[in-house]
Design a protein around this motif. Structure first.
Motif, PDB file in Angstrom:
ATOM      1  N   ASP A  87       1.001  -5.981  -3.572  1.00  0.00           N
ATOM      2  CA  ASP A  87       0.816  -5.685  -2.149  1.00  0.00           C
ATOM      3  C   ASP A  87       0.808  -4.159  -1.966  1.00  0.00           C
ATOM      4  O   ASP A  87       0.907  -3.420  -2.933  1.00  0.00           O
ATOM      5  CB  ASP A  87       1.987  -6.305  -1.379  1.00  0.00           C
ATOM      6  CG  ASP A  87       1.586  -6.731   0.015  1.00  0.00           C
ATOM      7  OD1 ASP A  87       0.524  -6.284   0.462  1.00  0.00           O
ATOM      8  OD2 ASP A  87       2.337  -7.510   0.639  1.00  0.00           O
ATOM      9  N   GLY A 114       4.316  -4.035   4.629  1.00  0.00           N
ATOM     10  CA  GLY A 114       3.673  -4.269   3.337  1.00  0.00           C
ATOM     11  C   GLY A 114       4.549  -5.098   2.416  1.00  0.00           C
ATOM     12  O   GLY A 114       5.107  -6.113   2.818  1.00  0.00           O
ATOM     13  N   ALA A 115       4.695  -4.632   1.161  1.00  0.00           N
ATOM     14  CA  ALA A 115       5.388  -5.396   0.136  1.00  0.00           C
ATOM     15  C   ALA A 115       6.779  -5.854   0.578  1.00  0.00           C
ATOM     16  O   ALA A 115       7.577  -5.063   1.087  1.00  0.00           O
ATOM     17  CB  ALA A 115       5.505  -4.568  -1.137  1.00  0.00           C
TER      18      ALA A 115
END
Lengths: 105, 226
Positions: free
Chosen positions: B66, B156-157
């Motif tokens: 990611d 995100g991640a």
């Protein structure tokens, strides 16, 4: 009275290290502030980090003035951490490549 | 067999007595106060704990596919209408370095026998540490209100949240413990408990405090700047 006088050093060296730590922290913040990227960014971050860590350990924690026997007790085991970091970096990289190959979104 | 009777130098005593005398006989490897050596051993083990945390952070960040959230923006603040990237973390760093400086001065005053200055400097160190924890509480609340969780986040991640809460949480816990430790020792110094024993205890407390600052140097570099 204590049998050991303990670590006594001139006040000047503490103040100098204190000032240096401030300057180095400012530098590392400026790396981010001016959006330095890529290898230059990583080199600068690591340089400032190791300088700060070294100053704290050597002067504030008095390791520079300790006997070699204690220095070795503190520093030699850290090589195990270096091995762990190397292994985990290889492993992380491998996992990343595997995921890219088999789970590419 | 020898018939040595002096127990402190005897290596022949059988059983538990022998074990105790072997391990506690008058043999000294390190020319530092006992408490200081024990603090160093503890700090060495703590170094391993934080190293493992940071190594696992490196591992999950390397292997995630990611987008890793940009810490510079996640930790940015609007101050008086100006957008300041990473500013809170920078302030926290300076607060912790200031506290390390006051602690180093406290150790120096303790060994030179200036009790009053030692107590004042240790109290200042504890106060700076407490304000660091306060800012961390602010930072956590801000991120939690923005939807950052240990298992997911809007930037995100997902690994970002889990490593963030674990690493900064564990460090914050160390700072909190340090503030309590400092307060207790400062009070005992002020009361004169160490008049006879000597002031190595202030240096030992200082070692712990500098270590907390040292760990932050690595967290700042690897988590916030990388």
């Amino acid at each position: 009275m204590s049998e050991t006088v303990g670590q006594q050093h001139p006040i000047g060296i503490y103040l100098k290290v204190w000032l240096l730590l401030f300057v180095l922290s400012t530098f590392s913040y400026l790396v981010d502030f001016f959006h330095v990227e890529g290898y230059l960014r990583w080199t600068l971050i690591l340089t400032f980090m190791f300088l700060k860590a070294g100053l704290i350990i050597a002067i504030f924690m008095h390791v520079a003035w300790e006997r070699l026997a204690l220095k070795y007790v503190l520093l030699v085991p850290l090589s195990a951490i270096a091995v762990l970091i190397t292994l985990m970096a290889i492993e992380g990289d491998y996992t990343f490549l595997t995921r890219e190959t088999f789970f590419d979104p | 067999m020898t018939t040595q009777t002096d127990e402190s130098t005897s290596y022949t005593a059988p059983g538990i007595d022998g074990l105790v005398s072997d391990w506690s006989a008058d043999k000294q490897a390190f020319d530092v106060p006992w408490g200081k050596l024990m603090m160093w051993i503890f700090l060495l083990s703590d170094t391993f704990i934080f190293s493992i945390f940071l190594t696992s952070y490196m591992n999950v960040r390397l292997s995630q596919t990611d987008n890793w959230p940009n810490p510079s923006e996640v930790f940015a603040l609007e101050i008086a209408g100006t957008h300041m990237p990473l500013i809170l973390i920078a302030i926290m760093t300076f607060v912790l370095i200031t506290s390390s400086g006051t602690m180093a001065m406290a150790v120096r005053s303790a060994y030179s026998g200036d009790k009053r200055t030692t107590v004042i400097l240790m109290a200042a160190t504890a106060l700076l540490g407490a304000s660091f924890v306060g800012m961390q509480v602010f930072e956590w609340s801000k991120l939690i209100s923005e939807g950052v969780r240990p298992w997911s986040n809007p930037f995100g991640a997902a690994q970002f949240g889990s490593t963030f809460f674990m690493i900064t949480g564990f460090h914050g816990m160390h700072v909190t413990a340090g503030v309590i430790y400092l307060s207790i020792i400062a009070r005992k110094v002020g009361r004169g408990d160490y008049e006879k024993k000597g002031y190595a205890i202030v240096e030992i407390t200082g070692l712990y405090w500098h270590f907390v600052d040292l760990v932050w140097v690595f967290i700042f570099a690897f988590f916030y700047l990388w």
